[in-house]
Design a protein around this motif. Structure first.
Motif, PDB file in Angstrom:
ATOM      1  N   ARG A  19      27.594 -62.859 -14.228  1.00 44.67           N
ATOM      2  CA  ARG A  19      26.351 -62.722 -14.215  1.00 44.67           C
ATOM      3  C   ARG A  19      25.722 -64.435 -15.498  1.00 44.67           C
ATOM      4  O   ARG A  19      24.679 -63.927 -14.796  1.00 44.67           O
ATOM      5  N   LEU A  20      26.477 -64.737 -15.964  1.00 46.12           N
ATOM      6  CA  LEU A  20      26.244 -66.517 -15.445  1.00 46.12           C
ATOM      7  C   LEU A  20      25.822 -66.721 -14.207  1.00 46.12           C
ATOM      8  O   LEU A  20      25.243 -67.988 -14.933  1.00 46.12           O
ATOM      9  N   LYS A  21      26.698 -67.262 -13.449  1.00 47.58           N
ATOM     10  CA  LYS A  21      26.551 -67.433 -12.956  1.00 47.58           C
ATOM     11  C   LYS A  21      25.287 -66.956 -11.889  1.00 47.58           C
ATOM     12  O   LYS A  21      24.178 -67.703 -11.580  1.00 47.58           O
ATOM     13  N   THR A  22      24.767 -65.915 -12.680  1.00 44.38           N
ATOM     14  CA  THR A  22      23.448 -65.528 -11.382  1.00 44.38           C
ATOM     15  C   THR A  22      21.998 -65.977 -13.054  1.00 44.38           C
ATOM     16  O   THR A  22      20.638 -65.500 -11.911  1.00 44.38           O
ATOM     17  N   SER A  23      22.553 -65.956 -13.919  1.00 48.99           N
ATOM     18  CA  SER A  23      21.161 -66.574 -14.654  1.00 48.99           C
ATOM     19  C   SER A  23      20.985 -67.938 -14.129  1.00 48.99           C
ATOM     20  O   SER A  23      21.323 -68.974 -13.988  1.00 48.99           O
ATOM     21  N   ASP A  24      20.014 -68.411 -14.256  1.00 49.02           N
ATOM     22  CA  ASP A  24      18.177 -69.491 -14.451  1.00 49.02           C
ATOM     23  C   ASP A  24      19.065 -70.670 -15.798  1.00 49.02           C
ATOM     24  O   ASP A  24      19.278 -71.849 -14.667  1.00 49.02           O
ATOM     25  N   THR A  25      18.983 -69.891 -16.802  1.00 52.51           N
ATOM     26  CA  THR A  25      20.062 -70.990 -17.467  1.00 52.51           C
ATOM     27  C   THR A  25      21.520 -70.758 -18.394  1.00 52.51           C
ATOM     28  O   THR A  25      21.965 -72.379 -18.390  1.00 52.51           O
ATOM     29  N   GLY A  26      22.130 -70.574 -17.762  1.00 54.98           N
ATOM     30  CA  GLY A  26      23.573 -70.167 -17.638  1.00 54.98           C
ATOM     31  C   GLY A  26      23.599 -69.783 -19.395  1.00 54.98           C
ATOM     32  O   GLY A  26      25.172 -69.825 -19.769  1.00 54.98           O
ATOM     33  N   LYS A  27      22.853 -69.066 -19.702  1.00 55.13           N
ATOM     34  CA  LYS A  27      23.236 -68.382 -21.092  1.00 55.13           C
ATOM     35  C   LYS A  27      22.838 -66.987 -20.549  1.00 55.13           C
ATOM     36  O   LYS A  27      21.614 -66.580 -19.518  1.00 55.13           O
ATOM     37  N   ILE A  28      23.455 -65.686 -21.151  1.00 56.56           N
ATOM     38  CA  ILE A  28      23.047 -64.319 -21.187  1.00 56.56           C
ATOM     39  C   ILE A  28      23.446 -63.582 -22.423  1.00 56.56           C
ATOM     40  O   ILE A  28      24.003 -64.443 -23.490  1.00 56.56           O
ATOM     41  N   MET A  29      22.218 -62.475 -23.331  1.00 52.15           N
ATOM     42  CA  MET A  29      22.790 -62.184 -24.010  1.00 52.15           C
ATOM     43  C   MET A  29      23.667 -60.316 -24.204  1.00 52.15           C
ATOM     44  O   MET A  29      22.899 -60.551 -23.675  1.00 52.15           O
ATOM     45  N   VAL A  30      23.893 -60.589 -24.880  1.00 54.52           N
ATOM     46  CA  VAL A  30      24.531 -59.079 -24.514  1.00 54.52           C
ATOM     47  C   VAL A  30      24.343 -58.182 -25.476  1.00 54.52           C
ATOM     48  O   VAL A  30      24.089 -58.803 -27.051  1.00 54.52           O
ATOM     49  N   GLU A  31      24.783 -56.897 -25.823  1.00 54.43           N
ATOM     50  CA  GLU A  31      24.852 -56.719 -26.775  1.00 54.43           C
ATOM     51  C   GLU A  31      26.322 -56.691 -27.898  1.00 54.43           C
ATOM     52  O   GLU A  31      27.537 -56.854 -27.349  1.00 54.43           O
ATOM     53  N   HIS A  32      26.432 -56.244 -29.568  1.00 51.79           N
ATOM     54  CA  HIS A  32      27.294 -57.171 -30.288  1.00 51.79           C
ATOM     55  C   HIS A  32      28.355 -55.320 -30.208  1.00 51.79           C
ATOM     56  O   HIS A  32      27.543 -54.501 -30.059  1.00 51.79           O
ATOM     57  N   TRP A  33      29.781 -56.163 -29.798  1.00 53.58           N
ATOM     58  CA  TRP A  33      30.362 -54.824 -30.198  1.00 53.58           C
ATOM     59  C   TRP A  33      31.536 -54.978 -31.306  1.00 53.58           C
ATOM     60  O   TRP A  33      31.871 -56.131 -31.045  1.00 53.58           O
ATOM     61  N   SER A  34      32.200 -54.102 -31.102  1.00 50.73           N
ATOM     62  CA  SER A  34      33.461 -54.363 -32.469  1.00 50.73           C
ATOM     63  C   SER A  34      34.792 -54.883 -31.252  1.00 50.73           C
ATOM     64  O   SER A  34      34.913 -54.447 -29.943  1.00 50.73           O
ATOM     65  N   GLY A  35      35.323 -55.950 -31.882  1.00 53.43           N
ATOM     66  CA  GLY A  35      36.508 -56.416 -30.502  1.00 53.43           C
ATOM     67  C   GLY A  35      36.277 -57.995 -29.960  1.00 53.43           C
ATOM     68  O   GLY A  35      36.272 -58.361 -28.922  1.00 53.43           O
ATOM     69  N   ALA A  36      34.645 -57.760 -29.610  1.00 55.18           N
ATOM     70  CA  ALA A  36      33.780 -58.605 -29.130  1.00 55.18           C
ATOM     71  C   ALA A  36      34.791 -60.356 -29.101  1.00 55.18           C
ATOM     72  O   ALA A  36      34.679 -61.374 -28.219  1.00 55.18           O
ATOM     73  N   SER A  37      34.649 -60.518 -30.409  1.00 58.65           N
ATOM     74  CA  SER A  37      35.032 -62.170 -30.663  1.00 58.65           C
ATOM     75  C   SER A  37      36.452 -61.971 -30.337  1.00 58.65           C
ATOM     76  O   SER A  37      36.582 -63.349 -29.708  1.00 58.65           O
ATOM     77  N   ASP A  38      37.291 -61.452 -30.219  1.00 57.91           N
ATOM     78  CA  ASP A  38      38.542 -61.570 -29.770  1.00 57.91           C
ATOM     79  C   ASP A  38      38.642 -61.045 -28.058  1.00 57.91           C
ATOM     80  O   ASP A  38      38.931 -61.840 -26.923  1.00 57.91           O
ATOM     81  N   PHE A  39      37.732 -60.555 -27.902  1.00 60.43           N
ATOM     82  CA  PHE A  39      37.772 -60.630 -26.192  1.00 60.43           C
ATOM     83  C   PHE A  39      36.994 -61.671 -25.298  1.00 60.43           C
ATOM     84  O   PHE A  39      37.170 -62.336 -24.860  1.00 60.43           O
ATOM     85  N   LEU A  40      35.961 -62.041 -26.053  1.00 60.99           N
ATOM     86  CA  LEU A  40      35.141 -63.604 -25.933  1.00 60.99           C
ATOM     87  C   LEU A  40      36.013 -64.711 -26.030  1.00 60.99           C
ATOM     88  O   LEU A  40      36.243 -65.601 -24.724  1.00 60.99           O
ATOM     89  N   ASN A  41      37.261 -64.722 -27.276  1.00 61.35           N
ATOM     90  CA  ASN A  41      38.515 -65.492 -27.129  1.00 61.35           C
ATOM     91  C   ASN A  41      39.317 -65.961 -25.616  1.00 61.35           C
ATOM     92  O   ASN A  41      39.438 -66.374 -25.988  1.00 61.35           O
ATOM     93  N   THR A  42      39.537 -64.611 -24.951  1.00 64.69           N
ATOM     94  CA  THR A  42      40.366 -64.932 -24.432  1.00 64.69           C
ATOM     95  C   THR A  42      39.107 -65.568 -22.823  1.00 64.69           C
ATOM     96  O   THR A  42      40.633 -66.021 -22.241  1.00 64.69           O
TER      97      THR A  42
END
Length: 76
Positions: A19-42
């Protein structure tokens, strides 16, 4: 069972990168979910922040320095 979980995590990481590679801006928005911070830090190569009830993910860009810039830094 652990392999199934690992495969799902790998799938979700690849999904975010795609999704980032196909984005024009290099940014994407996703829904917040429990455990998101642990996952995104990986995931290397991204920064993220919580905005309202969503998470904004941005690809890190490290610009390559030109030789002249490195040379000027050395003179200072």
């Amino acid at each position: 069972m652990k392999k199934i979980i690992r495969d799902e995590i790998d799938y979700q990481r690849r999904r975010i990168y795609k999704r980032l590679k196909t984005s024009d801006t290099g940014k994407i928005m996703v829904e917040h979910w429990s455990g998101a911070s642990d996952f995104l830090n990986t995931i290397s190569g991204i920064t993220w922040e919580i905005k309202d009830d969503k998470i904004q993910i941005q690809e890190k860009h490290t610009p390559i320095k030109k030789f002249l810039d490195i040379y000027k830094e050395g003179l200072c």
